[in-house]
Design a protein around this motif. Structure first.
Motif, mmCIF file in Angstrom:
data_model
loop_
_atom_site.group_PDB
_atom_site.id
_atom_site.type_symbol
_atom_site.label_atom_id
_atom_site.label_comp_id
_atom_site.label_asym_id
_atom_site.label_seq_id
_atom_site.Cartn_x
_atom_site.Cartn_y
_atom_site.Cartn_z
ATOM 1 N N ASP A 1 0.871 -1.167 0.000
ATOM 2 C CA ASP A 1 0.000 0.000 0.000
ATOM 3 C C ASP A 1 0.916 1.228 0.000
ATOM 4 O O ASP A 1 1.549 1.539 1.001
ATOM 5 N N VAL A 2 0.982 1.895 -1.136
ATOM 6 C CA VAL A 2 1.980 2.959 -1.291
ATOM 7 C C VAL A 2 1.283 4.314 -1.366
ATOM 8 O O VAL A 2 0.292 4.479 -2.082
ATOM 9 N N SER A 3 1.816 5.285 -0.642
ATOM 10 C CA SER A 3 1.224 6.631 -0.660
ATOM 11 C C SER A 3 1.476 7.301 -2.014
ATOM 12 O O SER A 3 2.352 6.874 -2.776
ATOM 13 N N ASP B 125 5.083 8.539 -2.331
ATOM 14 C CA ASP B 125 6.042 7.456 -2.588
ATOM 15 C C ASP B 125 5.902 6.947 -4.025
ATOM 16 O O ASP B 125 6.902 6.669 -4.686
ATOM 17 N N PHE C 40 8.765 6.599 -6.714
ATOM 18 C CA PHE C 40 9.100 5.307 -7.347
ATOM 19 C C PHE C 40 9.097 5.436 -8.861
ATOM 20 O O PHE C 40 9.955 4.883 -9.551
#
Lengths: 232, 318
Positions: free
Chosen positions: B120-122, B125, B129
């Motif tokens: 689960d990536v904000s 982020d 990425f």
């Protein structure tokens, strides 16, 4: 977070290192990053870690050398090698240098996390005391499970990490039969490339060290189709 | 074990074969001289007509000529065999280095994609990425460009797609493209432009040269190092110096670094990835612009200066 495991990631590719740090931290590990072998050895001397993820191609001191130096001091410290070198020879070289596991780049994230978990599980199990002391004595011989030094039927020598793990597992359940599957899982972590015959080969090696007559063993007994037993 | 390997080195085998061959000849001549009389007597009985007083010069000459021919033949075979061995070694080194260099950015891209898939990536982020992955794809495409260019880097076959370029502005753009890499290596970059001449250049090719030189400076310098890029005029040339504080060179390596597949082999470089193509291609591209690419280094561990010299009037038309 008191029990969080500490992982040292030694990787000179900054993108990969940051990605590894992000994912490992998400899994609850405490991660330290270094980008060369020299700093890795230095940091290992200063702080305790539960696992090291180690690249091979590193500036200053390469990963193989780092693994060898770590192994000289501590045969148990878990090392997962992560390298773009994917040939069988490279893999053998890494494992011979002392890596517990070898993963090639590019890798799948779930597989990496599973392997990390597996190694840490084996490490936890290995840390459990086998005896009152770290040195286990039997029949005039002894094994030091901390540094791998042992005295066998023909003098003193060093066990390899896998040999020590195997012996440790047999000794921890002495006078009981330990199944081959259990040995495989705890010592080799069910690596698909490991055959059950590998266990037999390692046991044969241990018998050479500790049995006066390896053909008719006194300590490490085979139970056909069941497993092995250490008789005290 | 090393001594045994040295004994079976092609040169040693070649010398051994030659010695064995000469010894055999000496033994045979010796035997012939010792038994000359008895052979002669025996032959006279069988074929007296053979013993005419004249020496057969033609046959003697033919024999010597044949002997020389065999010797030079063996020598030529040996030279080419050695060359082939070296080429095979270079090819396998090249394949190993290239595959290794391709795998690192690929592993990074895969890791970030799988992170986006499984974690689960904000939003912040995710953006970071994606920037990282784009930087990795740029690195991959740079490497692929290098490989493709190296196969046609023959000066005669390289066609330049020239256009007017403001050199100062162009250098600023290239430096800006590497902003992220400089930050990652904590590298302080200083761009000093004493002028901003407009030249007729192949933009894409020159970008490869600058990318290779900046990439090398970053790769062979420690974290927290610095890079100075200085554009100035020297006589009939515009010089662009790339001054790094990296691992530097020994004198013997300075000319060789521009050779195809050549990589400096020492303790500092053995664990640094590289295909040995970037400097070769850069050298060829600059040469095609009728310029020069030079390197200077005070020695190992003391940094290096790569200088791209582009002629003021290059005689190229748009």
């Amino acid at each position: 977070m008191v029990d969080a495991k500490k992982i040292l990631v030694v990787e000179d590719e900054s993108h990969l290192a940051k990605g590894l740090q992000f994912n490992l931290e998400r899994e609850g590990y405490i991660v330290s990053l270094v980008d060369n072998g020299e700093s890795a050895i230095e940091l290992l001397g200063k702080q305790p870690f539960d696992l090291m993820i180690l690249d091979i191609m590193l500036p200053k001191v390469n990963g193989i050398e780092v693994a060898k130096r770590v192994r000289n001091k501590d045969i148990r410290f878990p090392i997962l090698m992560l390298s773009a070198k994917s040939s069988d020879e490279d893999r053998e070289l890494g494992l011979e240098a002392g890596a517990d596991d070898y993963l090639t780049k590019p890798f799948h994230l779930p597989e990496l996390l599973l392997r990390v978990k597996g190694i840490l599980r084996r490490w936890e199990w290995y840390k459990e005391p086998v005896h009152d002391q770290e040195v286990f004595h039997f029949g005039g011989m002894w094994i030091n499970f901390v540094n791998g030094r042992a005295k066998g039927s023909s003098g003193e020598f060093y066990l390899t990490a896998k040999e020590a793990l195997l012996m440790r597992l047999l000794v921890s359940q002495k006078d009981n039969i330990v199944r081959r599957e259990e040995l495989l899982e705890k010592v080799w972590g069910y690596d698909p490339q490991t055959e059950t015959r590998t266990v037999d080969n390692f046991v044969a090696r241990l018998r050479k060290y500790f049995e006066k007559k390896p053909q008719s063993p006194r300590y490490i007994i085979t139970h056909r189709e069941k497993g092995y037993e250490f008789k005290s | 074990m090393n001594k045994l390997r040295a004994l079976f080195h092609p040169i040693m085998v070649f010398i051994g074969v030659q010695i064995a061959w000469i010894v055999l000849m000496v033994v045979w001549i010796n035997w012939y001289l010792e038994n000359n009389l008895s052979i002669k007597e025996f032959a006279q009985e069988l074929r007296p007509d053979l013993f005419t007083a004249e020496v057969e010069w033609l046959i003697l000459f033919e024999g010597c000529f044949l002997m020389l021919l065999i010797l030079s033949g063996v020598y030529v075979i040996f030279v080419y065999w050695n060359k082939q061995n070296r080429l095979n070694q270079m090819q396998s080194n090249f394949v190993a280095s290239v595959s290794h260099e391709l795998k690192s950015p690929l592993a990074s891209i895969q890791l970030y994609l799988e992170t986006l898939k499984y974690q689960d990536v904000s939003k912040e982020d995710s953006k970071d990425f994606i920037e990282t992955m784009l930087s990795d794809t740029a690195r991959l495409s740079g490497l692929i460009e290098n490989i493709l260019q190296s196969s046609k880097a023959d000066p005669k076959s390289m066609e330049l797609q020239t256009q007017k370029i403001d050199l100062g502005q162009f250098l600023s753009e290239v430096v800006n493209d590497h902003k992220r890499q400089f930050e990652e290596k904590n590298c302080e970059v200083k761009l000093q432009l004493e002028a901003s001449p407009v030249l007729i250049l192949d933009k894409k090719a020159l970008q490869m040269v600058f990318n290779n030189l900046i990439g090398n400076a970053l790769r062979y310098s420690p974290v927290g190092s610095s890079l100075k890029i200085h554009l100035h005029r020297t006589g009939r040339f515009w010089d662009i110096d790339f001054m790094d504080k990296g691992i530097g060179f020994e004198k013997k390596d300075m000319k060789k670094v521009f050779k195809k597949f050549y990589r400096v082999q020492n303790k500092d470089t053995q664990n640094i990835e590289g295909a040995g193509l970037g400097l070769f291609i850069s050298h060829e591209i600059v040469k095609n612009h009728k310029g020069r690419l030079k390197v200077m280094s005070p020695g190992r561990g003391q940094g290096s200066v790569f200088t791209v010299s582009l002629p003021i009037s290059r005689g190229l038309t748009v």
